[in-house]
Design an enzyme around this catalytic site. Structure first.
Site, PDB file in Angstrom:
ATOM      1  N   GLU A 191      31.572  70.374  70.413  1.00 55.38           N
ATOM      2  CA  GLU A 191      31.928  70.410  68.996  1.00 55.38           C
ATOM      3  C   GLU A 191      32.787  69.212  68.599  1.00 55.38           C
ATOM      4  OE1 GLU A 191      34.128  74.064  68.723  1.00 55.38           O
ATOM      5  OE2 GLU A 191      32.424  75.323  69.267  1.00 55.38           O
TER       6      GLU A 191
ATOM      7  N   CYS B 270      56.699  62.040  45.071  1.00 56.04           N
ATOM      8  CA  CYS B 270      58.152  62.259  45.088  1.00 56.04           C
ATOM      9  C   CYS B 270      58.582  63.071  46.298  1.00 56.04           C
ATOM     10  CB  CYS B 270      58.570  62.939  43.796  1.00 56.04           C
ATOM     11  SG  CYS B 270      58.053  61.976  42.379  1.00 56.04           S
ATOM     12  N   GLU B 271      58.449  62.498  47.453  1.00 53.15           N
ATOM     13  CA  GLU B 271      58.850  63.117  48.726  1.00 53.15           C
ATOM     14  C   GLU B 271      59.217  61.983  49.665  1.00 53.15           C
ATOM     15  OE1 GLU B 271      58.379  66.409  49.933  1.00 53.15           O
ATOM     16  OE2 GLU B 271      57.136  67.277  48.354  1.00 53.15           O
TER      17      GLU B 271
HETATM   18  N1  LLP Z   1      36.079  72.933  67.454  1.00 47.82           N
HETATM   19  C1  LLP Z   1      37.119  73.686  67.046  1.00 47.82           C
HETATM   20  C2  LLP Z   1      37.099  75.125  67.261  1.00 47.82           C
HETATM   21  C3  LLP Z   1      38.214  73.060  66.425  1.00 47.82           C
HETATM   22  O1  LLP Z   1      39.248  73.800  66.046  1.00 47.82           O
HETATM   23  C4  LLP Z   1      38.209  71.665  66.242  1.00 47.82           C
HETATM   24  C5  LLP Z   1      39.328  70.989  65.594  1.00 47.82           C
HETATM   25  C6  LLP Z   1      37.081  70.933  66.659  1.00 47.82           C
HETATM   26  C7  LLP Z   1      36.046  71.601  67.273  1.00 47.82           C
HETATM   27  C8  LLP Z   1      36.969  69.447  66.495  1.00 47.82           C
HETATM   28  O2  LLP Z   1      37.965  68.795  67.234  1.00 47.82           O
HETATM   29  P1  LLP Z   1      37.981  67.189  67.360  1.00 47.82           P
HETATM   30  O3  LLP Z   1      36.785  66.787  68.142  1.00 47.82           O
HETATM   31  O4  LLP Z   1      37.959  66.637  65.984  1.00 47.82           O
HETATM   32  O5  LLP Z   1      39.265  66.908  68.052  1.00 47.82           O
HETATM   33  N2  LLP Z   1      44.005  67.694  61.563  1.00 47.82           N
HETATM   34  C9  LLP Z   1      44.276  67.324  62.934  1.00 47.82           C
HETATM   35  C10 LLP Z   1      43.195  67.781  63.881  1.00 47.82           C
HETATM   36  C11 LLP Z   1      42.954  69.266  63.825  1.00 47.82           C
HETATM   37  C12 LLP Z   1      41.841  69.710  64.724  1.00 47.82           C
HETATM   38  C13 LLP Z   1      41.468  71.108  64.439  1.00 47.82           C
HETATM   39  N3  LLP Z   1      40.384  71.605  65.215  1.00 47.82           N
HETATM   40  C14 LLP Z   1      44.464  65.815  62.989  1.00 47.82           C
HETATM   41  O6  LLP Z   1      44.414  65.177  61.936  1.00 47.82           O
HETATM   42  O7  LLP Z   1      44.710  65.258  64.050  1.00 47.82           O
END
Ligand code: LLP
Length: 437
Positions: free
Chosen positions: A292, A363-364
């Site tokens: 994923e 404004c933060e």
């Molecule tokens: N599968 C599940 C169940 C997940 O919760 C996530 C990401 C992914 C796949 C994809 O993960 P990736 O390959 O993108 O690492 N907003 C944060 C990242 C949050 C990730 C949440 N879950 C950031 O900006 O670093």
């Protein structure tokens, strides 16, 4: 795509090279000068490279090398329809976490039969929509959800394909906010309780067990946490087989890290070789591998273009106040994340470099995009914030009643507007005034 010319010493190599590169002292997205895009579409502006998206996909294809695996793009990283369409056409499945994301997959022409539905808090309407769409798997995160899924599927006269998201209790060595595979995290079913949960799943009506999954965190740069998790999952698969429960797939989640600054991304090929080796060695060579990945497919395929509104030289700091803000890119202030900041054009002669904090108009005090960057700036200059393809636009907000940015997809010498800039009246169009008292 035109070939990059040599970069003058004062211009750094973009992390998104070669899709983002300097040509004649001007930053280009593939064959298009970024400055032209900002002139045409305004700023702040997200710019993505189609070739970079394709290349990121190809890295997975190459690493899989014909073996039995399905890549379900973790679309929460960037869910613009044009991005989804690109991956759908390349054959991707999708990892979704809401009914809204399912609707996007459908609108983009993605195949619901290749969708895995993750998330700890699936609502009834979302479960119903996913059952009707015929998703490939519900990644179930608790026993309570398992019971609710069974009841919902039975009520609709449908069968829910089920994979339990197991929490393997491994340390992904990443930022605590994006680490998900430890005991104390809210995600998944504890590995010690998983076997019993599977037995329950086998007994409940309306469910068909299809797999097992885990996701241990994001921005991982090492292979070992994946393998630690894998070994635990294989032990579980063996125990289930002894109970007569057979699985079709094993989903190792997302989490593959990218280079923002000087990180060394892990080798996908090494990771997959080792995963397939261990599966085969334990007699599970027939299982399909599901992944994923989100960030690694899109992160370095995008930049955020912003204009310097004002320069301010305070006693302790120099500030470059730009038109993008934490509302456009929240990662720096939320995770203390480092994003490269590039000048869109070679600084003009006689403009000397200083250390700047790049801050937005909100404004933060937390409204900053980068700190202590050595840049030679003038009012009106354009900057490009790098690695803005993942968890960037999708996490933007309208705080301070700021319209969200436009998004553009570049393909060779062509640029396509893929999301219009929001207009201020849209931001309060749904608000309703009560009668005056
Ligand atoms: N599968 C599940 C169940 C997940 O919760 C996530 C990401 C992914 C796949 C994809 O993960 P990736 O390959 O993108 O690492 N907003 C944060 C990242 C949050 C990730 C949440 N879950 C950031 O900006 O670093």
């Amino acid at each position: 795509m035109s070939q990059p010319t040599s970069v003058p010493a004062s211009l750094p190599e973009p992390v998104g090279a070669p899709y983002f590169h300097y040509e004649h002292g001007e930053l280009h997205a593939e064959g298009v000068p970024v400055g032209d895009l900002a002139r045409q579409h305004g700023s702040p502006l997200y710019v993505y490279s189609r070739a970079a998206l394709r290349a990121a996909w190809q890295r997975f294809e190459d690493a899989i090398d014909g073996r039995n695996a399905l890549v379900c793009y973790g679309m929460k990283a960037n869910s613009n329809l044009a991005v989804l369409r690109e991956f759908a056409r390349l054959g991707a499945g999708f990892d979704i976490v809401s009914g809204g994301e399912l609707a996007r997959v459908q609108a983009a022409g993605g195949d619901p039969g290749k969708v895995v539905f993750s998330g700890v808090g699936k609502q009834t309407w979302e479960i119903e929509a996913a059952l009707r769409a015929g998703v490939r798997s519900f990644n179930v995160e608790s026993v309570a959800e398992l019971r609710h899924l069974s009841a919902t599927a039975t009520r609709l006269g449908l069968t829910a394909p089920v994979s339990l998201r197991v929490n393997p209790d491994v340390d992904a060595h990443t930022h605590p906010y994006i680490s998900t595979g430890l005991k104390e995290n809210k995600f998944g079913i504890a590995i010690e309780e998983a076997e019993e949960a599977y037995r329950l799943a086998a007994a409940l009506p309306g469910l068909e067990i299809v797999g097992v999954d885990c996701h241990i965190g994001s921005q991982l740069t090492e292979i070992s946490p994946y393998l630690d998790a894998l070994d635990k999952l294989i032990n579980l698969i063996d125990a289930l087989a002894a109970d007569g429960i057979r699985l079709h797939h094993l989903d190792i989640g997302g989490g593959v890290g990218i280079r923002y600054r000087d990180e060394q991304p892990l080798s996908l090929r090494d990771l997959l070789d080792e995963v397939f080796l261990r599966l085969a060695a334990r007699g599970h060579g027939g299982l399909q591998l599901v992944m994923e990945p989100g960030r690694s497919l899109v992160g370095n395929a995008g930049i955020l273009v912003t204009e310097v509104l004002y320069l301010k030289h305070a006693e302790a700091k120099n500030f470059a106040i730009v038109d993008a803000a934490m509302t456009d890119l929240i990662r720096p202030t939320l995770y203390d994340a480092w994003h490269g900041v590039l000048p869109v054009r070679t600084p003009s002669a006689g403009c000397s470099a200083k250390l700047y904090d790049i801050v937005g108009p909100v404004c933060e005090s937390g409204d900053w995009l980068a700190r202590d960057r050595e840049l030679a700036l003038r009012q009106g200059d354009l900057l490009a914030v790098e690695s803005a393809g993942a968890y960037a636009f999708v996490m933007s907000s309208q705080y301070n009643t700021r319209p969200r940015a436009a998004e553009v997809l570049v393909d060779g010498a062509q640029a396509y507007l893929i999301r219009e800039r929001e207009q201020v009246p849209q931001l309060f169009a749904g608000e309703i005034l009560p009668p005056d008292a």
